[in-house]
Design an enzyme around this catalytic site. Sequence first.
Site, PDB file in Angstrom:
ATOM      1  N   SER A  97      42.240  56.256  33.763  1.00  0.00           N
ATOM      2  CA  SER A  97      42.965  54.984  33.846  1.00  0.00           C
ATOM      3  C   SER A  97      44.199  55.002  32.958  1.00  0.00           C
ATOM      4  O   SER A  97      44.108  55.183  31.736  1.00  0.00           O
ATOM      5  CB  SER A  97      42.056  53.830  33.410  1.00  0.00           C
ATOM      6  OG  SER A  97      42.843  52.677  33.190  1.00  0.00           O
ATOM      7  N   HIS A 100      43.862  56.213  38.119  1.00  0.00           N
ATOM      8  CA  HIS A 100      43.415  54.821  38.231  1.00  0.00           C
ATOM      9  C   HIS A 100      44.480  53.890  37.655  1.00  0.00           C
ATOM     10  O   HIS A 100      44.892  54.042  36.508  1.00  0.00           O
ATOM     11  CB  HIS A 100      42.101  54.676  37.470  1.00  0.00           C
ATOM     12  CG  HIS A 100      41.440  53.348  37.577  1.00  0.00           C
ATOM     13  ND1 HIS A 100      40.595  53.006  38.616  1.00  0.00           N
ATOM     14  CD2 HIS A 100      41.476  52.262  36.762  1.00  0.00           C
ATOM     15  CE1 HIS A 100      40.138  51.770  38.429  1.00  0.00           C
ATOM     16  NE2 HIS A 100      40.661  51.294  37.310  1.00  0.00           N
ATOM     17  N   ASP A 133      45.461  50.033  36.851  1.00  0.00           N
ATOM     18  CA  ASP A 133      44.919  48.688  36.664  1.00  0.00           C
ATOM     19  C   ASP A 133      46.015  47.642  36.796  1.00  0.00           C
ATOM     20  O   ASP A 133      46.869  47.513  35.932  1.00  0.00           O
ATOM     21  CB  ASP A 133      44.269  48.580  35.281  1.00  0.00           C
ATOM     22  CG  ASP A 133      42.985  49.373  35.203  1.00  0.00           C
ATOM     23  OD1 ASP A 133      42.080  49.096  36.002  1.00  0.00           O
ATOM     24  OD2 ASP A 133      42.890  50.281  34.354  1.00  0.00           O
ATOM     25  N   MET A 183      46.918  43.876  36.676  1.00  0.00           N
ATOM     26  CA  MET A 183      46.387  42.614  36.122  1.00  0.00           C
ATOM     27  C   MET A 183      47.470  41.554  36.149  1.00  0.00           C
ATOM     28  O   MET A 183      48.622  41.838  35.816  1.00  0.00           O
ATOM     29  CB  MET A 183      45.926  42.821  34.679  1.00  0.00           C
ATOM     30  CG  MET A 183      44.906  43.933  34.508  1.00  0.00           C
ATOM     31  SD  MET A 183      44.307  43.978  32.809  1.00  0.00           S
ATOM     32  CE  MET A 183      43.353  45.503  32.844  1.00  0.00           C
ATOM     33  N   HIS A 228      43.329  49.382  41.216  1.00  0.00           N
ATOM     34  CA  HIS A 228      42.274  48.404  40.934  1.00  0.00           C
ATOM     35  C   HIS A 228      42.961  47.066  40.685  1.00  0.00           C
ATOM     36  O   HIS A 228      43.566  46.871  39.632  1.00  0.00           O
ATOM     37  CB  HIS A 228      41.497  48.903  39.708  1.00  0.00           C
ATOM     38  CG  HIS A 228      40.460  47.963  39.207  1.00  0.00           C
ATOM     39  ND1 HIS A 228      39.896  48.074  37.950  1.00  0.00           N
ATOM     40  CD2 HIS A 228      39.863  46.884  39.780  1.00  0.00           C
ATOM     41  CE1 HIS A 228      39.002  47.117  37.783  1.00  0.00           C
ATOM     42  NE2 HIS A 228      38.968  46.375  38.864  1.00  0.00           N
ATOM     43  N   MET A 244      43.077  43.519  39.713  1.00  0.00           N
ATOM     44  CA  MET A 244      42.423  42.401  39.013  1.00  0.00           C
ATOM     45  C   MET A 244      43.361  41.212  39.105  1.00  0.00           C
ATOM     46  O   MET A 244      44.008  40.815  38.124  1.00  0.00           O
ATOM     47  CB  MET A 244      42.131  42.808  37.559  1.00  0.00           C
ATOM     48  CG  MET A 244      40.964  43.787  37.465  1.00  0.00           C
ATOM     49  SD  MET A 244      40.958  44.722  35.936  1.00  0.00           S
ATOM     50  CE  MET A 244      42.104  46.016  36.381  1.00  0.00           C
ATOM     51  N   MET A 296      31.912  47.045  37.572  1.00  0.00           N
ATOM     52  CA  MET A 296      32.551  46.972  36.258  1.00  0.00           C
ATOM     53  C   MET A 296      31.475  47.081  35.185  1.00  0.00           C
ATOM     54  O   MET A 296      30.475  46.354  35.213  1.00  0.00           O
ATOM     55  CB  MET A 296      33.307  45.649  36.087  1.00  0.00           C
ATOM     56  CG  MET A 296      34.547  45.494  36.958  1.00  0.00           C
ATOM     57  SD  MET A 296      35.767  46.811  36.754  1.00  0.00           S
ATOM     58  CE  MET A 296      36.177  46.660  35.007  1.00  0.00           C
ATOM     59  N   ASP A 338      33.542  51.569  35.887  1.00  0.00           N
ATOM     60  CA  ASP A 338      34.817  51.400  35.163  1.00  0.00           C
ATOM     61  C   ASP A 338      34.584  50.532  33.938  1.00  0.00           C
ATOM     62  O   ASP A 338      34.168  49.376  34.061  1.00  0.00           O
ATOM     63  CB  ASP A 338      35.826  50.741  36.118  1.00  0.00           C
ATOM     64  CG  ASP A 338      37.200  50.522  35.488  1.00  0.00           C
ATOM     65  OD1 ASP A 338      37.443  51.007  34.358  1.00  0.00           O
ATOM     66  OD2 ASP A 338      38.036  49.859  36.140  1.00  0.00           O
TER      67      ASP A 338
HETATM   68  C1  DX5 Z   1      39.501  47.293  32.414  1.00  0.00           C
HETATM   69  C2  DX5 Z   1      40.070  48.297  33.364  1.00  0.00           C
HETATM   70  C3  DX5 Z   1      39.681  49.698  33.081  1.00  0.00           C
HETATM   71  C4  DX5 Z   1      40.112  50.209  31.734  1.00  0.00           C
HETATM   72  C5  DX5 Z   1      38.983  51.020  31.218  1.00  0.00           C
HETATM   73  O1  DX5 Z   1      39.579  46.029  32.963  1.00  0.00           O
HETATM   74  O2  DX5 Z   1      39.672  48.023  34.696  1.00  0.00           O
HETATM   75  O3  DX5 Z   1      40.110  50.578  34.106  1.00  0.00           O
HETATM   76  O4  DX5 Z   1      41.265  51.004  31.751  1.00  0.00           O
HETATM   77  O5  DX5 Z   1      39.280  51.407  29.929  1.00  0.00           O
HETATM   78  P1  DX5 Z   1      38.211  52.168  29.023  1.00  0.00           P
HETATM   79  O6  DX5 Z   1      37.805  53.409  29.769  1.00  0.00           O
HETATM   80  O7  DX5 Z   1      38.942  52.419  27.769  1.00  0.00           O
HETATM   81  O8  DX5 Z   1      37.039  51.234  28.862  1.00  0.00           O
HETATM   82 ZN    ZN Z   2      40.110  49.559  36.242  1.00  0.00          ZN
END
Ligand code: DX5
Ligand code: ZN
Length: 243
Positions: free
Chosen positions: A8, A32, A34, A36, A65, A67, A149, A187
């Site tokens: 990620s 990956h 993210d 947000m 991903h 969110m 998650m 994740d």
């Molecule tokens: C959190 C993200 C993850 C995040 C995980 O909401 O969806 O993808 O990057 O980070 P680590 O592996 O550090 O928990």
């Molecule tokens: Zn993620």
Amino acid sequence: MAVQISPSILSADFARLADEAAAVAAAADWLHVDVMDNHFVPNLTLGLPVVESLLKHATLPLDCHLMIDEPDRWAPQYAEAGARNVTIHAEAVHAPVRTLRAAEAAHAPVRTLRAIRAAGARAGLAVNPGTSVEPYEDLMSEIDMLLLMTVEPGFGGQPFLDMVLPKLRRARALIGGRDAAVWLQVDGGIGEETIERCAEAGADVFVAGSAVFGSDDPARAVQALRAQAEHATAHAAWAWHNR
Ligand code: DX5
Ligand code: ZN
């Protein structure tokens, strides 16, 4: 299906994304990303323009991903841009409808998942730690990956929630054994302390942010995580028997 690792970039240096992507290109299976929106989760990261730029520079397929609220409105665009996987959240169904007309506000996961596939990407469905997978059983034919998650979404570097492990076992039973059509991704808090438990419980795609980009040698961290996950999978009951 072999173990897959999806580092990620949330834990990478956002000003050097192309270099960070290159650092894991030979070792990982996916990158990956993210997305947000500061509504669905209390954090803001990046959106379609950055993904479009990343697509020009990254050799790994992008695992986006989302969110975000209103996945119906945004998710297909990530697939059209060239993301190889686009995951939406089941809970986005509860998104506030403030600015939308009623007809637009109805979250329609089947329509969105089909639009993602129609645009040429794999379609993923994510659930938060407190969301059960059973209500989504009938959606399994509409998805290519189920994401459980293992932290509350929003931030990297949070501690792994072992309360998700029983759900991971149930999800594996639901989708079938090692040749199942649906991939099972975890994740959040995935690292050398936790990846084996997840593999043993049924996960086959592993997202890791801080465990990879927080390391001095991200490629080596990916290789080490893969070796651990492969070892645990080889001993896991779910991978021995097909349903
Ligand atoms: C959190 C993200 C993850 C995040 C995980 O909401 O969806 O993808 O990057 O980070 P680590 O592996 O550090 O928990
Ligand atoms: Zn993620």
